[in-house]
Design a protein around this motif. Structure first.
Motif, PDB file in Angstrom:
ATOM      1  N   ILE A  82       0.802  -1.222   0.000  1.00 53.00           N
ATOM      2  CA  ILE A  82       0.000   0.000   0.000  1.00 53.00           C
ATOM      3  C   ILE A  82       0.837   1.275   0.000  1.00 53.00           C
ATOM      4  O   ILE A  82       0.345   2.338  -0.383  1.00 53.00           O
ATOM      5  CB  ILE A  82      -0.970   0.018   1.197  1.00 53.00           C
ATOM      6  CG1 ILE A  82      -0.205  -0.177   2.517  1.00 53.00           C
ATOM      7  CG2 ILE A  82      -2.048  -1.047   1.029  1.00 53.00           C
ATOM      8  CD1 ILE A  82      -1.086  -0.087   3.747  1.00 53.00           C
ATOM      9  N   THR A 151      -0.096   6.833   1.191  1.00 47.25           N
ATOM     10  CA  THR A 151      -0.588   5.492   1.509  1.00 47.25           C
ATOM     11  C   THR A 151      -2.092   5.496   1.776  1.00 47.25           C
ATOM     12  O   THR A 151      -2.838   4.655   1.263  1.00 47.25           O
ATOM     13  CB  THR A 151       0.158   4.927   2.727  1.00 47.25           C
ATOM     14  OG1 THR A 151       1.559   4.866   2.430  1.00 47.25           O
ATOM     15  CG2 THR A 151      -0.338   3.539   3.085  1.00 47.25           C
ATOM     16  N   THR A 155      -4.653   3.448  -0.851  1.00 45.74           N
ATOM     17  CA  THR A 155      -5.132   2.120  -0.444  1.00 45.74           C
ATOM     18  C   THR A 155      -6.535   1.784  -0.958  1.00 45.74           C
ATOM     19  O   THR A 155      -6.753   0.686  -1.496  1.00 45.74           O
ATOM     20  CB  THR A 155      -5.077   1.983   1.094  1.00 45.74           C
ATOM     21  OG1 THR A 155      -3.717   2.160   1.520  1.00 45.74           O
ATOM     22  CG2 THR A 155      -5.568   0.621   1.541  1.00 45.74           C
ATOM     23  N   ALA A 162      -4.487  -4.607  -2.982  1.00 48.46           N
ATOM     24  CA  ALA A 162      -3.817  -3.954  -1.863  1.00 48.46           C
ATOM     25  C   ALA A 162      -3.188  -4.964  -0.912  1.00 48.46           C
ATOM     26  O   ALA A 162      -3.865  -5.844  -0.387  1.00 48.46           O
ATOM     27  CB  ALA A 162      -4.809  -3.074  -1.101  1.00 48.46           C
ATOM     28  N   THR A 164      -1.888  -5.069   2.524  1.00 50.09           N
ATOM     29  CA  THR A 164      -1.964  -4.227   3.721  1.00 50.09           C
ATOM     30  C   THR A 164      -1.009  -4.672   4.827  1.00 50.09           C
ATOM     31  O   THR A 164      -1.175  -4.294   5.980  1.00 50.09           O
ATOM     32  CB  THR A 164      -3.401  -4.229   4.268  1.00 50.09           C
ATOM     33  OG1 THR A 164      -3.803  -5.576   4.549  1.00 50.09           O
ATOM     34  CG2 THR A 164      -4.364  -3.602   3.266  1.00 50.09           C
ATOM     35  N   ALA A 169       4.752  -1.742   4.932  1.00 44.35           N
ATOM     36  CA  ALA A 169       4.388  -0.332   4.794  1.00 44.35           C
ATOM     37  C   ALA A 169       5.182   0.567   5.739  1.00 44.35           C
ATOM     38  O   ALA A 169       5.665   1.635   5.336  1.00 44.35           O
ATOM     39  CB  ALA A 169       2.893  -0.146   5.028  1.00 44.35           C
TER      40      ALA A 169
END
Length: 275
Positions: A82, A151, A155, A162, A164, A169
């Protein structure tokens, strides 16, 4: 005893008062305090920061959404971290940050306020350090904030693509702050050497974008090797955590070498030339 330090930007020519008696005239703490005051007392700082946030809020989701649409059209089954779109968008957004760092140095020459600054901080290496010491942490926070904005806005547009995983991240977001901070300090060094806003912006643009773009179209092995060790390429590896041809540690080292070179050249010019 207070010394008036002229506002270093072309907007709002108010005089900024730095109480040098509290820190010691020309000493490091006083120089840093004065640079902090000058940075936040001018409108250009806020315009650059606001502009960078707006640019990230536009470019990152546009890139992420386009990527997801292409994957869907091609029937590709993959996951996209993301924060990845923020890394790609940083190639464009970084120039708003460069402008802020650049102005903190070059505008003092265009307005003549560099004479007042050097009267208050006659040790030129200390003055250069003070500017860099203020820009680096500010840009670190700004870089993190920009990555977070990119971000969050990207997303929802990645849909089923995506990834996550925050373990991917968070390092990307933090290293984005490191990259932006180093680019800011690099711009300070170039600004000290060039003394001109146009010259500084042109030089930094060529190093960060122009030269990489020119080398990227070549299939020559030598030009590809050169491209791998340019600061913008190293920044991509630092933020993305790639391992080909090197990982985050090597990317950070490459960036530090570029920053150190710019600072050394800036210091030499400051030491050899009159204000």
């Amino acid at each position: 005893m207070s010394s008036a330090i002229t506002n270093p930007t072309g907007t709002g020519r108010e005089s900024v008062l730095a109480n040098t008696s509290s820190y010691g005239r020309g000493r490091t703490a006083g120089a840093v305090a004065a640079e902090w005051t000058k940075l936040w007392s001018v409108r250009a700082t806020w315009w650059c920061l606001a502009g960078s946030v707006v640019l990230m809020g536009l470019f990152a989701p546009a890139l992420g959404g386009s990527m997801a649409n292409n994957y869907r059209t091609d029937g590709v089954d993959t996951d996209v971290p993301i924060a990845h779109s923020s890394v790609m968008a940083m190639n464009l957004v970084q120039f708003a940050i460069v402008a802020l760092a650049m102005l903190s140095m070059t505008t003092e020459y265009s307005t003549g306020s560099i004479r007042t600054t050097l009267q208050c901080v006659p040790v030129r290496g200390r003055m250069l350090f003070a500017k860099s010491a203020i820009i680096a942490p500010v840009m670190f926070v700004v870089g993190i904030a920009l990555a977070v904005v990119g971000t969050l806005t990207t997303t929802p547009l990645l849909f089923e693509y995506a990834d996550t995983d925050m373990g991917k991240a968070v390092p990307t977001i933090l290293t984005a702050g490191v990259y932006v901070a180093l680019v800011g300090v690099f711009a300070i060094g170039v600004g000290a050497a060039m003394r001109s806003a146009v010259g500084t912006l042109t030089t930094v643009f060529m190093v960060l974008a122009g030269l990489p773009g020119a080398l990227a179209v070549s299939n020559n092995d030598i030009t590809q090797k050169i491209l791998d060790y340019l600061p913008s390429t190293a920044g991509q590896h630092l933020m993305d955590g790639g391992t080909d041809p090197y990982g985050r540690s090597a990317a950070l080292l490459i960036l530090l070498v570029w920053v150190a070179a710019a600072q050394v050249v800036g210091y030499i010019v400051l030491s050899k030339r009159d204000a």
